[in-house]
Design a protein around this motif. Structure first.
Motif, PDB file in Angstrom:
ATOM      1  N   MET A  21       0.807  -1.215   0.000  1.00 17.44           N
ATOM      2  CA  MET A  21       0.000   0.000   0.000  1.00 17.44           C
ATOM      3  C   MET A  21       0.846   1.274   0.000  1.00 17.44           C
ATOM      4  O   MET A  21       0.303   2.359   0.113  1.00 17.44           O
ATOM      5  N   ASP A  22       2.154   1.154  -0.120  1.00 11.99           N
ATOM      6  CA  ASP A  22       3.074   2.289  -0.093  1.00 11.99           C
ATOM      7  C   ASP A  22       2.823   3.161   1.134  1.00 11.99           C
ATOM      8  O   ASP A  22       2.665   4.367   1.055  1.00 11.99           O
ATOM      9  N   SER A  23       2.760   2.495   2.268  1.00 10.12           N
ATOM     10  CA  SER A  23       2.543   3.173   3.539  1.00 10.12           C
ATOM     11  C   SER A  23       3.825   3.058   4.348  1.00 10.12           C
ATOM     12  O   SER A  23       4.048   2.081   5.039  1.00 10.12           O
ATOM     13  N   SER A  24       4.680   4.077   4.244  1.00  6.90           N
ATOM     14  CA  SER A  24       6.007   3.979   4.842  1.00  6.90           C
ATOM     15  C   SER A  24       6.072   4.529   6.262  1.00  6.90           C
ATOM     16  O   SER A  24       7.115   4.512   6.886  1.00  6.90           O
ATOM     17  N   ARG A  25       4.982   5.052   6.776  1.00  6.30           N
ATOM     18  CA  ARG A  25       4.999   5.592   8.136  1.00  6.30           C
ATOM     19  C   ARG A  25       5.022   4.468   9.157  1.00  6.30           C
ATOM     20  O   ARG A  25       4.649   3.352   8.870  1.00  6.30           O
ATOM     21  N   GLY A  26       5.385   4.819  10.372  1.00  5.25           N
ATOM     22  CA  GLY A  26       5.409   3.830  11.441  1.00  5.25           C
ATOM     23  C   GLY A  26       6.745   3.122  11.479  1.00  5.25           C
ATOM     24  O   GLY A  26       7.664   3.418  10.741  1.00  5.25           O
ATOM     25  N   GLY A  27       6.838   2.183  12.364  1.00  2.00           N
ATOM     26  CA  GLY A  27       8.064   1.413  12.513  1.00  2.00           C
ATOM     27  C   GLY A  27       7.730  -0.032  12.780  1.00  2.00           C
ATOM     28  O   GLY A  27       6.657  -0.508  12.406  1.00  2.00           O
ATOM     29  N   VAL A  28       8.627  -0.705  13.435  1.00  2.00           N
ATOM     30  CA  VAL A  28       8.455  -2.123  13.703  1.00  2.00           C
ATOM     31  C   VAL A  28       7.225  -2.373  14.577  1.00  2.00           C
ATOM     32  O   VAL A  28       6.422  -3.260  14.281  1.00  2.00           O
ATOM     33  N   LEU A  29       7.050  -1.568  15.624  1.00  2.00           N
ATOM     34  CA  LEU A  29       5.898  -1.756  16.503  1.00  2.00           C
ATOM     35  C   LEU A  29       4.589  -1.530  15.747  1.00  2.00           C
ATOM     36  O   LEU A  29       3.632  -2.290  15.898  1.00  2.00           O
ATOM     37  N   PHE A  30       4.559  -0.504  14.898  1.00  2.00           N
ATOM     38  CA  PHE A  30       3.381  -0.235  14.069  1.00  2.00           C
ATOM     39  C   PHE A  30       3.089  -1.429  13.163  1.00  2.00           C
ATOM     40  O   PHE A  30       1.936  -1.857  13.031  1.00  2.00           O
ATOM     41  N   ASN A  31       4.135  -1.976  12.524  1.00  2.00           N
ATOM     42  CA  ASN A  31       3.948  -3.135  11.647  1.00  2.00           C
ATOM     43  C   ASN A  31       3.405  -4.339  12.412  1.00  2.00           C
ATOM     44  O   ASN A  31       2.535  -5.057  11.913  1.00  2.00           O
ATOM     45  N   ILE A  32       3.911  -4.562  13.622  1.00  2.00           N
ATOM     46  CA  ILE A  32       3.437  -5.691  14.422  1.00  2.00           C
ATOM     47  C   ILE A  32       1.954  -5.516  14.759  1.00  2.00           C
ATOM     48  O   ILE A  32       1.157  -6.446  14.595  1.00  2.00           O
ATOM     49  N   VAL A  33       1.585  -4.325  15.206  1.00  2.00           N
ATOM     50  CA  VAL A  33       0.188  -4.069  15.579  1.00  2.00           C
ATOM     51  C   VAL A  33      -0.720  -4.216  14.364  1.00  2.00           C
ATOM     52  O   VAL A  33      -1.754  -4.901  14.428  1.00  2.00           O
ATOM     53  N   ILE A  34      -0.358  -3.599  13.239  1.00  2.00           N
ATOM     54  CA  ILE A  34      -1.178  -3.693  12.030  1.00  2.00           C
ATOM     55  C   ILE A  34      -1.255  -5.144  11.548  1.00  2.00           C
ATOM     56  O   ILE A  34      -2.308  -5.615  11.126  1.00  2.00           O
ATOM     57  N   GLY A  35      -0.153  -5.871  11.620  1.00  2.00           N
ATOM     58  CA  GLY A  35      -0.142  -7.275  11.190  1.00  2.00           C
ATOM     59  C   GLY A  35      -1.004  -8.165  12.058  1.00  2.00           C
ATOM     60  O   GLY A  35      -1.741  -9.021  11.564  1.00  2.00           O
TER      61      GLY A  35
END
Length: 83
Positions: A21-35
């Motif tokens: 989705m070309d969503s480059s904001r956030g970091g590792v914690l954001f990726n974990i929560v979204i995942g």
């Protein structure tokens, strides 16, 4: 599935969804929560559609990634911008 494996799959699914989705904001914690949230949304949606991906790591990753993409789409619709 152990909690560590779930976190790793969540992080990878969140990262994949962000890349798709070309969503480059956030970091590792954001990726974990979204995942992880994506895994819940994806499992719910696939259950409604009677689609059951293989019961292995690839099926779980696919489900979580699709759910995370849906979450990003909904967030963009709500905020009117990139998330």
């Amino acid at each position: 599935m152990s909690w560590l494996v779930a976190l790793i799959i969540g992080a990878v699914a969140g990262w994949l969804a962000g890349a798709i989705m070309d969503s480059s904001r956030g970091g590792v914690l954001f990726n974990i929560v979204i995942g992880i949230l994506g895994g819940i949304v994806g499992a719910w949606l696939f259950g409604l559609l009677n689609i059951f991906p293989a019961d292995n790591i690839w099926g779980v990753l696919l489900t979580a990634t699709v759910g995370a993409v849906i979450i990003i789409i909904i967030a963009r619709l709500i905020t009117g911008g990139k998330v």
